[in-house]
Design an enzyme around this catalytic site. Structure first.
Site, PDB file in Angstrom:
ATOM      1  N   CYS A  85       0.807  -1.206   0.000  1.00  0.00           N
ATOM      2  CA  CYS A  85       0.000   0.000   0.000  1.00  0.00           C
ATOM      3  C   CYS A  85       0.844   1.261   0.000  1.00  0.00           C
ATOM      4  O   CYS A  85       0.366   2.328  -0.359  1.00  0.00           O
ATOM      5  CB  CYS A  85      -0.908   0.034   1.223  1.00  0.00           C
ATOM      6  SG  CYS A  85      -2.121  -1.270   1.251  1.00  0.00           S
TER       7      CYS A  85
HETATM    8  S1  FES Z   1      -3.390   1.013  -0.951  1.00  0.00           S
HETATM    9 FE1  FES Z   1      -3.842  -0.880  -0.082  1.00  0.00          FE
HETATM   10  S2  FES Z   1      -5.703  -0.455   0.907  1.00  0.00           S
HETATM   11 FE2  FES Z   1      -5.152   1.476   0.149  1.00  0.00          FE
END
Ligand code: FES
Lengths: 384, 150
Positions: free
Chosen positions: A326
C-alpha cells in the site's frame, strides 16, 4: 514529546562538522576543478583530497580508483551498464541476487531487453544469497554479477568474500552495492575481492547528491552519459564540489568513528528488537546476527505497514519505514520481502527502523511502547 | 517509503475512525477485498424502517482505506437503503477532501462494502435474489490508470 527519527536509511542529516568543512566551497572557495586558474586549481585540490578520503574508507588501492557520481542510482547504473556494455564481446550473461536495490535491478532488466541474458539468484528466508545456486549459474560468459553488501530493508549482510571467490573462479566481474553498509560495517575492497563498489554520501552523514563508484585498477567500464572528460570521462559534467568535498569529509569521519558508533547503535537496536518482539505475533525479518548494526526490521500479522507508519508518526512522532504494498508507488509488495518467502499479506505488515546519530538508549522504551500501542490500535480495526 | 500526502480530513478519520467494530447478528453484512493490493474491509448494518440504523466496520489496509471506511459509515448512517446505494466512491473521496491519485482505488472498498451489506440484507428479506446481489456491483475495470498497479 520530541520526535524519534528511525528512518536514517531514507535520509540522514548532514553532520555539522561536514557542513562546516564544506560550506566554503559554496561561497568563497568556489571554482571549477577543470579551470586552470588559481581558483580552479584549488577546487581540483579539494576534489582530489575528497577522493583520497573516500578511497581510505574502503581501503582502495589508490584515490584514482574512486569515480564520483551524483548518488547511488547513478553509481549503480554506471557500474551495471558501464561494465556489461564494455565487456559484451566476452559474454552477455548477467547475474544478481533477487533482493538487489531497484537501481541495480532496473538497469539489469533494461540490458536484458537489449539482448543480455539475466538470471536472479535466490536468497534464503533470512536473506542470505544461495551460494550453490550462484555457483551453478556462473560461467565464463557471466561478465557481471551484482550482489549487495547488505540489504536496506531487512539488514542482512551477505558473505561477500565467498561470493567474490565464486565469481572470480567461474565468471568475470563482481559489482557490490555498498550504499547501505558503508560506514556501518568495515568494507575492504581488496580483502573482499570487489571489482566495483557503490557508495553513498548521505548514508555517511554527508551531503545529498553525491556518491561514488570504486573501480578496481584494471577493470574497464564505459560511460553511460556523454559529455566532457570529468571523472576520466566516466561521469561527464562539472563536479558538485560542495557535495563531493563534504562526502570526502564524511568518509574520513566515518572511518574514524564507525566502529564505536556502530557498537553504540547496535546496543540500542538490540534493545528495540528485544522489546518489540514481546508484542504478540511479531517477527524479525532478515538475519538475527548477520545484520547491519543499526537496522531492525519486523512484521506484524493482521495489520498493514502504511497504517503503522502513519500511526507511529501522527500519534507518537516516531518516523519509521515500511515495505508494504500500500505504501509503494506501484502498490506491489516489496520484492525483498517476497524473495525471503513472505506471503503477500505477511509482507503487508512490515516495519523498518534504521538508527543513527540522534538515537539514544532512552528512546528504546517509548519506541517499543508506541509500537505496541500502534499494533494494538490497528489490530482492533482489523477484520483478520 | 510512503511519500503520500493525505488531506487533513483523511488523517482525521484515520486517527479517529468512526463506527469501528462488529454488530452481532447484523441485518446486513458485506465484505470486500481490495483487488489492487489485497486488503480487506467488512461492514455490518442494522436496518430500521428501511433506514440504516446502525453501522460498523473493520478494515485491514492503508491509511486511506481506513479513512474511507470511516467516512462511508458516517455518510450512510441514517440514510434510507436506496439513498445509501447511491453513495459512490467519488462521493467518499470528495468528502475526504480528495485522495492521492494512487490511492483512489481504496475508495472502492468503502462504497463496495456498504453496497454489499445492503444487498445482503435485501437478499435476506427476499427483495432480491442471491444472483442479483453478486451482479451489478461497480465494476473495477478502468481502474488501471488510478491504481498505478500492474
Ligand atoms: S493502498 Fe492498499 S488499501 Fe489502500
Amino acid at each position: 514529546m520530541c520526535g524519534i527519527y528511525l528512518d536514517y536509511q531514507s535520509a540522514s542529516p548532514l553532520d555539522p562538522r561536514v557542513a562546516e568543512f564544506a560550506e566554503s566551497f559554496l561561497s568563497s572557495d568556489f571554482g571549477n576543478p577543470s579551470a586552470l586558474h588559481s581558483r580552479g586549481l584549488a577546487a581540483k585540490a579539494a576534489l582530489e583530497e575528497a577522493r583520497a578520503k573516500v578511497a581510505k574508507l574502503i581501503n582502495a588501492e589508490s584515490p584514482e580508483s574512486i569515480v564520483f557520481t551524483a548518488g547511488v542510482t547513478e553509481a549503480n547504473n554506471l557500474a551495471i551498464r558501464g561494465a556489461a556494455l564494455r565487456s559484451a564481446a566476452k559474454g552477455k550473461k548477467l547475474l544478481a541476487s533477487l533482493i538487489e536495490h531497484i537501481s541495480v535491478l532496473n538497469p539489469l532488466k533494461d540490458l536484458k531487453k537489449g539482448g543480455f541474458d539475466l538470471a536472479l539468484v535466490p536468497v534464503d528466508s533470512m536473506g542470505i544469497i544461495d551460494l550453490a545456486a550462484l555457483e551453478g549459474l556462473l560461467s565464463k560468459e557471466t561478465v557481471l554479477t551484482s550482489v549487495m553488501y547488505a540489504n536496506s530493508e531487512i539488514g542482512t549482510i551477505q558473505p561477500i568474500k565467498e561470493v567474490s571467490d565464486l565469481v572470480h573462479e567461474k565468471g568475470q566481474f563482481l559489482h557490490v552495492d555498498g550504499a547501505a553498509a558503508a560506514g556501518k560495517i568495515p568494507i575492504d575492497v581488496q580483502k573482499d575481492g570487489i571489482d566495483l563498489l557503490t557508495l553513498s554520501s548521505n548514508d555517511l552523514y554527508g551531503p545529498q547528491g553525491a556518491g561514488a563508484l570504486y573501480v578496481r585498477p584494471g577493470v574497464r567500464i564505459q560511460p553511460v552519459l556523454f559529455g566532457g572528460g570529468q571523472e576520466k570521462g566516466l561521469v561527464p559534467g562539472t563536479e558538485n564540489l560542495y557535495a563531493l568535498a563534504g562526502f570526502g569529509e564524511a568518509a574520513r569521519l566515518a572511518k574514524l568513528e564507525k566502529a564505536e558508533e556502530s557498537q553504540r547503535l547496535q546496543a540500542i537496536r538490540d534493545g528495540l528488537i528485544k522489546e518489540i518482539l514481546k508484542i504478540e505475533e511479531s517477527y524479525l525479518t532478515g538475519h538475527p546476527t548477520k545484520r547491519l548494526p543499526h537496522h531492525a526490521s519486523f512484521r506484524f500479522s493482521r495489520i498493514e505497514g502504511e497504517s503503522i507508519l502513519l500511526t507511529m508518526d501522527a500519534m507518537f512522532n516516531i518516523q519509521v519505514s515500511t515495505g508494504s504494498a500500500c505504501s509503494s508507488r506501484t502498490l506491489e509488495p516489496s520484492h525483498v520481502l517476497l524473495a525471503i518467502g513472505l506471503r503477500h499479506e505477511q509482507a503487508h505488515g512490515s516495519m523498518v527502523m534504521t538508527l543513527g546519530r540522534q538515537n539514544n538508549p532512552d528512546q528504546i522504551a517509548p519506541t517499543a511502547n508506541a509500537t505496541k500501542k500502534t499494533v494494538e490500535r490497528l489490530r482492533a480495526l482489523s477484520p483478520l | 517509503m510512503a511519500q503520500i500526502g493525505y488531506s487533513k480530513e483523511v488523517m482525521e478519520h484515520f486517527m479517529n475512525p468512526r463506527n469501528v467494530g462488529v454488530i452481532e447478528n447484523p441485518d446486513g453484512y458485506g465484505q470486500v477485498g481490495n483487488p489492487v493490493c489485497g486488503d480487506l474491509m467488512e461492514i455490518f448494518i442494522t436496518v430500521k424502517e428501511d433506514k440504516i440504523d446502525d453501522i460498523k466496520f473493520r478494515t485491514f489496509g492503508c491509511g486511506s482505506a481506513i479513512a474511507v471506511s470511516s467516512m462511508v459509515t458516517e455518510m450512510a448512517k441514517g440514510k434510507t437503503l436506496d439513498e445509501a446505494m447511491l453513495i459512490t466512491r467519488k462521493d467518499v473521496a470528495e468528502e475526504l477532501g480528495g485522495l492521492p491519485p494512487q490511492k483512489m482505488h481504496c475508495s472502492n472498498l468503502g462504497a463496495d462494502a456498504l453496497h454489499a451489506a445492503i444487498k445482503n440484507y435485501w437478499v435476506k428479506i427476499g427483495k432480491i435474489k442471491p444472483e442479483e446481489a453478486e451482479a451489478g456491483e461497480e465494476s473495477h475495470e478502468g481502474e488501471e490508470g488510478e491504481s498505478c498497479g500492474t
